[in-house]
Design a protein around this motif. Structure first.
Motif, mmCIF file in Angstrom:
data_model
loop_
_atom_site.group_PDB
_atom_site.id
_atom_site.type_symbol
_atom_site.label_atom_id
_atom_site.label_comp_id
_atom_site.label_asym_id
_atom_site.label_seq_id
_atom_site.Cartn_x
_atom_site.Cartn_y
_atom_site.Cartn_z
ATOM 1 N N ILE A 174 -3.319 101.672 -18.703
ATOM 2 C CA ILE A 174 -1.570 101.810 -18.267
ATOM 3 C C ILE A 174 -1.055 102.333 -19.208
ATOM 4 C CG2 ILE A 174 0.553 101.437 -16.748
ATOM 5 C CD1 ILE A 174 -0.503 99.506 -15.383
ATOM 6 N N LEU A 204 -2.748 82.626 -33.844
ATOM 7 C CA LEU A 204 -1.379 83.459 -33.321
ATOM 8 C C LEU A 204 -0.515 83.576 -32.252
ATOM 9 C CD1 LEU A 204 -3.800 86.938 -34.526
ATOM 10 C CD2 LEU A 204 -2.914 84.949 -36.114
ATOM 11 N N SER A 205 -0.413 82.961 -31.316
ATOM 12 C CA SER A 205 0.336 83.041 -30.332
ATOM 13 C C SER A 205 1.076 82.226 -30.771
ATOM 14 C CB SER A 205 0.020 82.787 -28.810
ATOM 15 O OG SER A 205 -0.377 81.561 -28.565
ATOM 16 N N LYS A 251 -2.171 102.304 -27.512
ATOM 17 C CA LYS A 251 -2.614 102.510 -26.616
ATOM 18 C C LYS A 251 -1.751 104.205 -26.577
ATOM 19 C CE LYS A 251 -2.530 99.535 -22.147
ATOM 20 N NZ LYS A 251 -1.787 98.610 -21.556
ATOM 21 N N LYS A 265 10.550 106.657 -19.268
ATOM 22 C CA LYS A 265 9.544 106.142 -19.324
ATOM 23 C C LYS A 265 8.788 106.559 -18.651
ATOM 24 C CE LYS A 265 7.262 101.948 -20.813
ATOM 25 N NZ LYS A 265 7.053 100.661 -20.925
ATOM 26 N N LEU A 323 -4.155 92.884 -13.016
ATOM 27 C CA LEU A 323 -2.890 93.822 -12.905
ATOM 28 C C LEU A 323 -3.605 95.681 -12.808
ATOM 29 C CD1 LEU A 323 -0.309 95.521 -12.572
ATOM 30 C CD2 LEU A 323 0.294 95.714 -15.463
ATOM 31 N N ALA A 383 10.225 91.186 -19.503
ATOM 32 C CA ALA A 383 9.632 90.385 -19.100
ATOM 33 C C ALA A 383 10.840 89.617 -18.537
ATOM 34 C CB ALA A 383 9.050 89.191 -20.592
ATOM 35 N N THR A 439 5.541 95.178 -34.850
ATOM 36 C CA THR A 439 6.565 95.398 -34.792
ATOM 37 C C THR A 439 7.256 95.046 -36.125
ATOM 38 O OG1 THR A 439 7.291 93.437 -34.668
ATOM 39 C CG2 THR A 439 6.402 94.956 -32.863
ATOM 40 N N THR A 465 3.860 96.691 -29.416
ATOM 41 C CA THR A 465 2.617 97.245 -29.989
ATOM 42 C C THR A 465 1.335 97.723 -29.607
ATOM 43 O OG1 THR A 465 4.118 95.275 -31.719
ATOM 44 C CG2 THR A 465 1.225 96.744 -32.586
ATOM 45 N N MET A 473 9.870 98.702 -28.197
ATOM 46 C CA MET A 473 9.799 98.172 -26.855
ATOM 47 C C MET A 473 9.799 99.978 -26.448
ATOM 48 S SD MET A 473 10.013 96.178 -24.409
ATOM 49 C CE MET A 473 10.434 94.120 -24.716
ATOM 50 N N GLY A 529 2.411 91.793 -29.561
ATOM 51 C CA GLY A 529 2.919 92.551 -28.080
ATOM 52 C C GLY A 529 2.519 93.104 -27.270
ATOM 53 N N GLN A 573 2.049 89.948 -12.885
ATOM 54 C CA GLN A 573 1.015 91.032 -12.575
ATOM 55 C C GLN A 573 -0.558 90.301 -11.371
ATOM 56 O OE1 GLN A 573 -0.015 91.037 -16.384
ATOM 57 N NE2 GLN A 573 1.514 92.433 -17.285
ATOM 58 N N SER A 623 -1.417 93.745 -21.849
ATOM 59 C CA SER A 623 -1.224 95.076 -20.821
ATOM 60 C C SER A 623 -2.432 95.072 -21.952
ATOM 61 C CB SER A 623 -0.356 95.503 -22.733
ATOM 62 O OG SER A 623 -0.892 97.446 -22.892
#
Ligand code: NAD
Length: 354
Positions: free
Chosen positions: A127, A155-156, A102, A136, A230, A254, A40, A97, A67, A94, A174, A122
């Motif tokens: 998905i 990194l988080s 995908k 969407k 999920l 979220a 992003t 991205t 998003m 997140g 999930q 994700s």
């Protein structure tokens, strides 16, 4: 034991503090040599660090991920892939991205490497979603599962508490949905219950001390397991409602999951009593739905639909849209009962089986 079917996705995961440094070597093992780094705009500095880590293996950066994966963004990224002759993408960030990576995998058959920095999960699902003309479109396809996912908890560390709490509770949803959607798949349940335990334990610690690397690691692990459940499990009323609010009322992803989760768990608590009891046990509580609401409060996440911008006058319309077509849910769904659920969620009342 009840019969079951379990088809895991083709996951390839490296997890550990500092694991991102293995990226150049791992790309080499996959035979990939010209990477487009995706991020992003907010994470472009981190994308630059990946770009310099990769050196000659990086073709460049595309830092316009947004998003809900808008069609225009996908088209711009496709043009960049062609211009730079990239042979793969690295999604650093997140769910937004990861979602762009995908979409490119889907449309260009381009291998994607995910480096998740939130708890969206994700990267563990097949998905995909692309938003076109305000709608969407989503689907499932195994070719969008990343060729490699690198989880590096360091990194988080920069994920602010106001994003971390709802992001972690989104991951929790999930896992929870799989425990409360009726048929318990014993393989998926294992992952979902461990996800619930890891997230319930780590999220309050992260809010207390955002630099707690053990808690950050546990949350990322929990998010990965939640995404896996999920990815291979079922969805129900909860996902339908979240999709309705995100799609038709533009609520944040979220946060919407966070607010609706306790109320959907209460709604299904009789029809899926076995899974709800297991969930309560994993949360260390007697009432699973109330424990989820309490966790949201303890972590400072939103707990009412009103807080996330829904108007009281929108609730009937939301209930109507959500129940327009049949859905898979253990408890029978009617528009009136869904509206009652939404009124509770709007006010933030105690979750109950309406
Ligand atoms: P996000 O990816 O939009 O990230 C939110 C913000 O946090 C962004 O500005 C991002 O740059 C920033 N950020 C991310 N990591 C950071 C870090 N470590 N430090 C500082 N800032 C950071 O939000 P999200 O909740 O991760 O993802 C939401 C999207 O993911 C939604 O579009 C949702 O539909 C999708 N999603 C898809 C799946 C699936 O299986 N396809 C699953 C879950 C979520």
């Amino acid at each position: 034991m009840n019969p079951f079917h379990y088809a895991p996705l083709p996951w390839n995961i490296i997890f550990g503090v500092g694991a991102v440094n293995r990226l150049p070597e791992e790309l080499g093992k996959l035979g990939l040599e010209n990477t487009l780094v995706l991020s992003t705009p907010e994470q472009v500095d981190s994308a630059r660090e990946i770009d310099s880590l990769l050196g000659e293996q990086s073709a460049g950066i595309f830092s316009e991920a947004k998003m809900h994966v808008p069609r225009e963004t996908v088209d711009l990224a496709i043009a960049k892939v062609h211009e730079l002759r990239a042979d793969c993408t690295v999604s650093l960030g997140g769910g937004s991205t990861t979602g762009l990576g995908k979409a490119l995998a889907l449309e260009l058959d381009l291998p994607n490497i995910a480096i998740p920095t939130t708890y969206a999960g994700s990267e563990m699902t097949n998905i995909w979603g692309i938003t076109e003309n305000s709608r969407k479109v989503t689907g499932r396809n195994n070719k969008v599962v990343p060729s490699l996912t690198i989880y590096d908890p360091e990194l988080s560390l920069s994920l602010p508490a106001r994003i971390a709490a709802p992001s972690g509770l989104n991951a929790m949803s999930q896992a929870v949905v799989n425990l409360t959607s009726g048929e318990l798949n014993p393989m998926v349940s294992l992952m979902a219950l461990e996800a619930v335990r890891a997230l319930a334990d780590s999220l309050p610690k992260i809010i207390h001390d955002p630099q707690d690397i053990e808690a950050r690691s546990a949350a990322l692990f929990g998010a990965s397991l939640a995404g896996a459940s999920l990815g291979t499990g079922t969805t129900s009323l909860h996902h339908r409602l979240c999709h309705t609010f995100g799609g038709s009322f533009n609520t944040p992803h979220a946060e919407t999951h966070t607010v609706l989760l306790p109320h959907c768990v209460a709604y299904n608590s009789v029809a899926s009593s076995d899974g709800t009891a297991k969930l309560a046990q994993a949360l260390g509580a007697s009432n699973a739905a109330q424990a989820l609401l309490d966790l949201a409060k303890r972590t400072g996440a939103p707990t009412t639909l009103e807080e996330i911008g829904v108007k009281e006058s929108d609730l009937s319309e939301a209930a109507r849209i959500a129940t327009e077509t049949p859905m898979n849910n253990p408890e029978p769904v009617t528009t009136a009962r869904v509206e009652a659920l939404l009124r509770n969620a709007w006010r933030g009342s105690a979750p109950e089986a309406v």
